[in-house]
Design an enzyme around this catalytic site. Structure first.
Site, PDB file in Angstrom:
ATOM      1  N   GLU A 134      57.093  27.530  44.142  1.00 29.20           N
ATOM      2  CA  GLU A 134      56.169  26.515  44.641  1.00 29.20           C
ATOM      3  C   GLU A 134      55.949  25.528  43.508  1.00 29.20           C
ATOM      4  OE1 GLU A 134      52.400  27.873  46.027  1.00 29.20           O
ATOM      5  OE2 GLU A 134      53.226  29.517  47.218  1.00 29.20           O
TER       6      GLU A 134
ATOM      7  N   GLU B  18      52.437  36.056  43.463  1.00 28.33           N
ATOM      8  CA  GLU B  18      51.298  35.798  42.576  1.00 28.33           C
ATOM      9  C   GLU B  18      50.356  37.009  42.489  1.00 28.33           C
ATOM     10  OE1 GLU B  18      49.314  32.231  43.743  1.00 28.33           O
ATOM     11  OE2 GLU B  18      51.047  30.938  43.400  1.00 28.33           O
TER      12      GLU B  18
END
Length: 300
Positions: free
Chosen positions: A225, A106
């Site tokens: 995720e 991220e």
């Protein structure tokens, strides 16, 4: 399917994994763990988890550098290079198996687009390339390099967003993290909404799955995720969402792996546990029994 665990989990990782597998009624094919700084990985516990002869698993390891900019790492920071060489030696000796590996997942949240910041999108791509190349050149050939995006529309439409990509030769899989909300509003909907989240403020964005499938036609895709946040105001939504995964999974054939993030409380206090209600647990266990989630990860 798999399970994610972080450093902040209070239980030993083996215990947390066993508890999750017990409540969901199935083994996990991927074990996802997070490391940072100069930690050497996988740990002995992580190696034992994936080499369990009763339930072999794949390992997904996430490394986040600390105390040094992306640009300095890309330029060959001596301390980081020494660490990477130690890490490669550890992998050669103790874990030659293939495993998913990402660097600073991220990254979008940390991009500073000003020239010279050390954290531009180009700096990230160069840093990722340097890390993967140095590890592989030092004999860590089991790395399956995975680029993990945030999948947040305001970042996806930034002019620098495409510059995060390090190149086909150092990226094997494309992954992203996405969560569903149980209350109406942002992120509320079914699995299809999660996979291709849109924004009325950015109508040109096609959704992350659509974008990734078109942008990377030859790369496997992964939800590295995912989860559904519980709401006491709408407690039945989580079960509805899990049912939608089973009904809509066929619409996303490029996705080859999914890793669930199960926590009683994230940094914002949200609860993604699959057993936050008895209805949610029944729906998740039913989902896990579907044919597309029956995978064999043993070496051939």
């Amino acid at each position: 399917m798999g399970r994610r665990t972080g450093r902040a989990h209070r239980h030993p990782r083996t215990t947390a994994l066993r508890e999750f597998e017990l409540k969901t009624g199935r083994p996990q094919a991927i074990y996802h763990a997070y490391h940072r700084g100069t930690e050497v990985f996988p740990t002995a516990e992580e190696i034992a988890i994936v080499r369990d002869p009763r339930t072999p698993r794949l390992l997904f390891l996430n490394w986040k550098p600390q105390g040094v900019s992306w640009a300095r790492i890309a330029a060959g920071d001596p301390a980081t290079d020494a660490y990477l060489d130690r890490l490669a030696a550890h992998l050669r000796t103790n874990f030659p198996e293939q495993f998913f590996f990402t660097v600073h997942h991220e990254p979008e949240d940390d991009v500073r687009p000003e020239p010279g910041s050390g954290y531009t999108a180009d700096d990230y791509a160069a840093m990722f390339r340097h890390v993967v190349t140095r590890l592989r050149d030092a004999g860590a050939t089991g790395i399956v390099a995975t680029l993990v995006h945030m999948a947040y529309v305001p970042w996806n439409v930034q002019p620098w967003f495409p510059d995060l990509y390090p190149g086909d030769d150092v990226v094997d899989w494309i992954a992203w993290d996405a969560y569903a909300y149980s209350d109406p509003g942002y992120g509320h909907g079914d699995f299809a909404e999660l996979m291709n989240r849109r924004s009325g403020q950015h109508p040109s964005w096609p959704g992350f799955y659509n974008w990734a499938a078109a942008r990377y036609p030859d790369k496997p895709l992964m939800l590295s995720e995912w989860g559904v946040w519980h709401s006491d105001r709408n407690p039945g939504h989580k079960a509805e969402f899990y049912r939608s995964v089973g009904n809509q999974m066929r619409l996303f054939p490029r996705v080859k792996a999914m890793v669930y993030f199960d926590t009683p409380r994230n940094q914002q206090g949200y609860d993604s546990r699959v057993d936050s209600s008895p209805f949610a647990l029944v729906a998740y266990r039913t989902l896990g029994r579907q044919a597309q989630f029956q995978v064999d990860v043993r070496p051939r």
